[in-house]
Design a protein around this motif. Structure first.
Motif, PDB file in Angstrom:
ATOM      1  N   LEU A  13       0.921  -0.799  -0.277  1.00 54.16           N
ATOM      2  CA  LEU A  13      -0.400  -0.032  -0.090  1.00 54.16           C
ATOM      3  C   LEU A  13       0.669   0.373  -0.114  1.00 54.16           C
ATOM      4  O   LEU A  13       1.321   1.181   0.960  1.00 54.16           O
ATOM      5  CB  LEU A  13      -0.450   0.284   1.114  1.00 54.16           C
ATOM      6  N   GLY A  62       0.855   4.483   1.003  1.00 51.78           N
ATOM      7  CA  GLY A  62      -0.033   5.547   2.122  1.00 51.78           C
ATOM      8  C   GLY A  62       0.583   4.829   4.037  1.00 51.78           C
ATOM      9  O   GLY A  62       0.421   3.493   3.917  1.00 51.78           O
ATOM     10  N   LYS A 121       0.091   3.388   7.503  1.00 55.92           N
ATOM     11  CA  LYS A 121      -1.150   2.241   7.628  1.00 55.92           C
ATOM     12  C   LYS A 121      -2.365   2.968   8.567  1.00 55.92           C
ATOM     13  O   LYS A 121      -2.987   2.997   8.694  1.00 55.92           O
ATOM     14  CB  LYS A 121      -0.593   1.024   9.448  1.00 55.92           C
ATOM     15  N   THR A 165      -5.625   3.646   4.916  1.00 53.97           N
ATOM     16  CA  THR A 165      -5.127   2.699   4.396  1.00 53.97           C
ATOM     17  C   THR A 165      -5.083   1.455   5.067  1.00 53.97           C
ATOM     18  O   THR A 165      -5.222   0.151   4.937  1.00 53.97           O
ATOM     19  CB  THR A 165      -3.630   3.582   4.618  1.00 53.97           C
ATOM     20  N   TYR A 180       3.074  -1.461   4.223  1.00 53.63           N
ATOM     21  CA  TYR A 180       2.392   0.701   3.896  1.00 53.63           C
ATOM     22  C   TYR A 180       3.679   0.642   3.803  1.00 53.63           C
ATOM     23  O   TYR A 180       5.283   0.652   3.769  1.00 53.63           O
ATOM     24  CB  TYR A 180       1.878   0.128   5.695  1.00 53.63           C
ATOM     25  N   ASP A 215      -3.135   2.933  -5.500  1.00 48.98           N
ATOM     26  CA  ASP A 215      -3.986   2.941  -3.531  1.00 48.98           C
ATOM     27  C   ASP A 215      -3.099   1.517  -3.535  1.00 48.98           C
ATOM     28  O   ASP A 215      -2.448   1.448  -2.004  1.00 48.98           O
ATOM     29  CB  ASP A 215      -4.800   3.014  -3.558  1.00 48.98           C
TER      30      ASP A 215
END
Length: 205
Positions: free
Chosen positions: A79, A81, A83, A88, A122, A130
């Motif tokens: 991901l 972003g 965490k 997210t 993350y 994303d």
């Protein structure tokens, strides 16, 4: 336990779980995950949980096609972003659950096999969206974005939510808020023509 009727009309994941097969948890290693499972995991049903569910659905479909069952613990989840940023963490939790991906505290495996540790990450800067899913067996990857605005919320919803949070809503108003909230989720999960807008996917070579 009673849930909204539309939960049963959301797509259902069918995956192969090698650890489940090895330990006899799932016959032939086949596991099904439905939207209710993810609602139990998150503790609620909302556009973010539904959107994460659809991101996983579209991403795994792009990576594995219709003939091959996705294999849990053989998919890396990344991901963009951090965490703790916005939603997210919720997205990561839902997608990682479906994919059988653990973070640094995930299942370490049995000997050299079945590890789920280190498959959820993350704050990955080079994710051009994303979320990125990587098929560990062939290196293919997909990137996805989440656009919950593809299904607009009712203008009545936020005023009712605020009124309920202040403890001022009548029982009928609280129920109307719930219906509006879940109605948006229902549209997201049960309208396939919208899925490309909600969770646009890019397949990498």
């Amino acid at each position: 336990m009673q849930t909204p009727e539309f939960f049963s009309r959301a797509p259902i994941f069918r995956l192969f779980d090698p650890l489940g097969e090895f330990l006899g948890a799932f016959e032939d290693g086949i596991v099904e995950i439905d939207y209710t499972d993810c609602v139990k995991l998150a503790g609620h049903s909302c556009p973010t949980v539904a959107g994460a569910y659809l991101m996983a659905w579209r991403g795994l479909g792009a990576l594995f096609g219709v003939e091959e069952l996705p294999t849990r613990s053989r998919i890396r989840v990344e991901l963009k972003g951090p965490k703790e940023e916005g939603v997210t963490g919720v997205i990561g939790m839902v997608v990682a659950f479906i994919c059988g991906a653990g973070d640094a505290g995930g299942f370490a495996g049995i000997g050299p096999a079945f590890s789920r540790r280190g498959l959820l990450h993350y704050g990955v800067d080079n994710v051009e969206g994303d979320l990125r899913l990587i098929h560990l067996d062939n290196g293919r990857s997909v990137t996805l974005r989440l656009d919950t605005s593809a299904v607009a919320a009712s203008p009545e919803m936020m005023p009712l939510m605020q009124k309920a949070l202040r403890g001022e809503a009548l029982p009928a108003e609280r129920q109307h808020f719930r219906e509006l909230w879940q109605g948006r989720v229902e549209t997201m999960l049960t309208t396939p023509r919208l899925w490309e807008k909600i969770a646009p996917v890019t397949l990498q070579p």
